[in-house]
Enzyme design. Structure first.
Site, PDB file in Angstrom:
ATOM      1  N   ASP A  78       0.670  -1.106   0.080  1.00 37.35           N
ATOM      2  CA  ASP A  78       0.039   0.020   0.095  1.00 37.35           C
ATOM      3  C   ASP A  78       0.890   1.087  -0.182  1.00 37.35           C
ATOM      4  O   ASP A  78       2.160   1.124   0.149  1.00 37.35           O
ATOM      5  CB  ASP A  78      -1.044  -0.047   1.105  1.00 37.35           C
ATOM      6  N   TRP A  79       0.298   2.249   0.053  1.00 37.44           N
ATOM      7  CA  TRP A  79       1.180   3.585  -0.510  1.00 37.44           C
ATOM      8  C   TRP A  79       2.095   4.095   0.861  1.00 37.44           C
ATOM      9  O   TRP A  79       1.740   3.935   2.173  1.00 37.44           O
ATOM     10  CB  TRP A  79       0.021   4.816  -0.292  1.00 37.44           C
TER      11      TRP A  79
END
Ligand code: BGC
Length: 732
Positions: A262-263
């Site tokens: 994820d980011w």
């Protein structure tokens, strides 16, 4: 394909391999905190060196072509890029938020909605969506419940699979299909206290039986990618979690696609206190099975070094790169890297009338009728003196909902616009603002908690009206990522507005727009008609108006329990029984002293303009397949759709089972007076569960079964699963 990949891998330098595992944001649009490492200039250089495998948040055929050209024509091996983006509920034409769509219990319509999203996104160059989010959540405080299918793993698994089918279609190489991504693996929906990004601490049985099934289902449907999660799970960040990514996903389930972080979730492992520094984070993540690094620049900065130091093997790198290249091949990018950059398609397909039609269809199906005393709804088309009150009635932005990166602001049909198609006999008073100032995706929404200057006009209008439609709820950006709430009532002054209007006119239809379950206990006690419309997307106003005036009979059912009070959260239908579930003595049983245990509206709940009666439950367990059937009759005066739901309870098991588990549903239409025999077939192996070792087992014994209109009502029967049957089943 595997041969070609092998050949290509053979030509790649270590730097180029690691480059494939590197994903950059498209430099101008940000969906998370700005990265601390890497400036745009360096990123461009990396693109041309072939040190970037994918970019996110670049859309539009021209932009995509420009990036793709840099990678394909600028780099030594010319490996095309993947273009990823959050296409969550449509790209330009927006369909309802996923939680709303799940309320339709209509898998075909859900698949169609994802198809529309893929057609529009691919027409703008995107070939990979970060959807579906298949995180189960029992906590309405968590803002991202809007992005999932609610609290139930069975429904969640089917909805997730339908969305994967819709995005990926039959042929991933077609120019209108895109790779899907099941996210966030795993446990993210169980963030403690519903606060986003918070720690997750759940038991093994919940992990295997509640959290995993929708992921497993997406993988069985061929989802090409999986995203890991921000959270700790039992002290280990999902991104650095070997058990989740290697043992379960890749080994046990045989997942052949790749895992994207994820980011900046690699970088955040240092903040969690799990990785010493970014280099250590890269080592831990890659060894744990995380194949692509979104926006941490950890892989591109350190992986080569780590391989040279012997801390990461080249085999590990090769495996990750192979997985990434495989998806690129399957998307057809090696045949034509510009496959998704076609000006003609973009012009022709964005906001195509067929997409609006599909969006309207699922919007209507997503609406849930929560209350309808004395048949206040539907409204007569000649109804005079309709007063419309509330800040959301004229809003063209909020109904679009949250997580809509590619969309255009203010493109929803507002409810006022929808109502005007039926009658011009409408007067409107806003009553109050919902938010102060401008609310946007990257700004905190500031709710109006004091401004009541519009109340007077609203009350005057209510006095002069025969019926009042009050349109209240949450702003579109009050749910979604980073939008957790501790209070679940109507935000700001809206509750006060509702109560003051009620003082002068009780003939109120409450139309709710919101991205999560709300606590509506006062409204349920006082307001005669309540319609849950969520955030329905582009066609919102048309869909709601058609329901209000009876051109569509609502048939949606809640995919998530609505609590009476936030203090009951997490509240969900498939809970355990506890040792003290009933008040056998006054005090010492599992309850609250100030509120009932019951939800306001249970999972699976939703009314219709007609009524349905259930009768004659029969169970036939003589054959291999268990058949449970029931008769359902439309006892009202209108045609309507019903969702008959089958629940079971395994009375005694080696791990206690929930008081009810959804195991099937059928959605069908009945004409007034019409009856239908509804049959559910259950294989014996659908009666099992995962034990604490993660093995799926089926145990003999007594089971209860219910078929009914929601998770709390239904006709009950029981049957025995005999030992011989279980043995027979396994021997087959
Ligand atoms: C979200 C992901 C999303 C990513 C890229 C993150 O903040 O958690 O779900 O796909 O951003 O936009």
């Amino acid at each position: 394909m595997e041969e070609k990949i092998k050949e290509l891998l053979g030509k790649m330098t270590l730097e180029e391999k690691v480059g494939q595992m590197n994903q950059y944001n498209g430099f101008w649009d940000v969906t998370g905190p700005p990265p601390k490492v890497g400036n745009p200039k360096v990123k461009y250089e990396h693109l041309q060196k072939g040190w970037v495998g994918s970019v996110l948040n670049v859309a539009g055929h021209e932009n995509v072509r420009e990036f793709q050209k840099m990678a394909v024509e600028g780099s030594r091996l010319g490996i095309p890029l993947l273009f990823g983006m959050d296409v969550i509920h449509g790209h330009k034409t927006l369909t309802p938020i996923p939680l709303a769509e799940a309320a339709s219990w209509d898998l075909q319509a859900i698949e169609k909605s994802a198809r529309v999203a893929a057609i529009e996104a691919s027409a703008r160059g995107i070939n990979w969506t970060f959807a579906p989010m298949v995180d189960i959540s029992r906590d309405a405080r968590w803002g991202r419940v809007m992005e999932g299918a609610g609290e139930d793993p069975y429904l969640g698994a089917l909805v997730g699979a339908a969305r994967v089918r819709g995005f990926q279609g039959k042929d991933l190489a077609a120019e209108d299909t895109i790779a899907a991504c099941a996210k966030h693996f795993a446990g993210y929906g169980f963030a403690e206290a519903g606060r986003d990004y918070n720690t997750v601490d759940i038991g093994t049985s919940t992990l295997y039986n509640i959290v995993f099934p929708p992921f497993k289902s997406a993988i069985d449907r061929g989802v090409k990618t999986v995203m890991n999660a921000f959270n700790l799970l039992d002290g280990v960040p999902a991104t650095g979690n070997e058990f989740l990514q290697r043992d379960i996903l890749k080994d046990k389930w045989g997942f052949q696609g790749f895992i994207v972080s994820d980011w900046a979730s690699l970088a955040e492992m240092t903040v969690h206190g799990f990785a010493r520094d970014l280099k250590n984070a890269a080592q831990l993540a890659v060894n744990a099975g995380s194949d692509m690094d979104m926006e941490s620049s950890a892989y591109i900065t350190y992986l080569c070094e780590l391989v040279r130091e012997g801390k990461v093997t080249e085999n590990t790198i090769d495996d990750a790169v192979r997985r990434i290249l495989r998806v690129k091949y399957e998307l057809g990018l090696f045949d034509d890297p510009y496959r998704y950059c076609n000006a003609g398609r973009e012009e022709k397909l964005i906001y195509h009338p067929d997409h609006k039609k599909a969006a309207l269809d699922i919007a209507k199906k997503s609406i849930v009728l929560l209350k309808n005393k004395n048949h206040l709804l539907p409204l007569d088309k000649n109804q005079p003196k309709i007063g419309v009150i509330g800040p959301l009635a004229g809003d063209k932005n909020s109904p679009l909902g949250s997580w809509r990166l590619g969309s255009d602001d203010n493109t929803a049909v507002s409810l006022l616009e929808g109502l005007k198609e039926y009658t011009h006999e409408i007067r409107y008073a806003k009553g109050a603002d919902l938010v102060v100032g401008k609310a946007s995706f990257i700004e905190e929404v500031e709710v109006n908690t004091t401004g009541k200057s519009g109340f007077k006009e609203a009350i005057e209008l209510a006095k002069a009206s025969e019926v009042v439609i009050m349109v209240l709820g949450e702003h579109g950006f009050q749910s979604g990522e980073g939008r957790s709430r501790t209070r679940l009532g109507l935000p700001g002054v809206q509750q006060a507005l509702l109560e003051e209007v009620y003082q002068v006119n009780q003939n109120i239809i409450l139309v709710l727009m919101n991205g999560r379950p709300l606590t509506l206990t006062w409204a349920d006690e006082h307001i005669p008609a309540i319609l849950e419309t969520w955030h329905l997307g582009t066609q919102s106003g048309h869909a709601i108006a058609q329901v209000l005036f009876g051109d569509h009979t609502p048939g949606g059912k809640l995919p998530m329990t609505f609590p009476r009070d936030v203090g009951q959260v997490p509240i969900y239908y498939n809970h355990y029984n506890t040792g003290r579930p009933t008040p056998e003595q006054e005090v010492f049983w599992s309850h609250y002293i100030d509120e009932s245990n019951q939800p306001l509206y249970p999972f699976g709940y939703g009314l219709s303009y007609t009524t349905f009666a259930y009768s004659d439950l029969t169970i036939d367990d003589t054959e291999d397949t268990l058949v449970v059937s029931i008769w359902v009759t439309n006892t009202g005066e209108r045609a309507g759709e019903e969702v008959a739901q089958l629940y079971i309870r395994d009375r005694v098991a080696s791990i206690a089972r929930p008081v009810k588990e959804l195991k099937g549903f059928h959605k069908f239409m009945l004409m007034p007076g019409e009856s239908k025999k509804v049959e559910f077939s259950l294989e014996r192996d659908e009666l099992g569960f995962y034990n604490l070792q993660g093995d799926y087992i089926v145990e003999p014994g007594l089971f209860d079964v219910w078929i009914g209109t929601n998770s709390q009502e239904g006709l009950q029967g029981s049957f025995e699963l005999k030992e011989e049957r279980v043995k027979e089943m396994w021997s087959k």
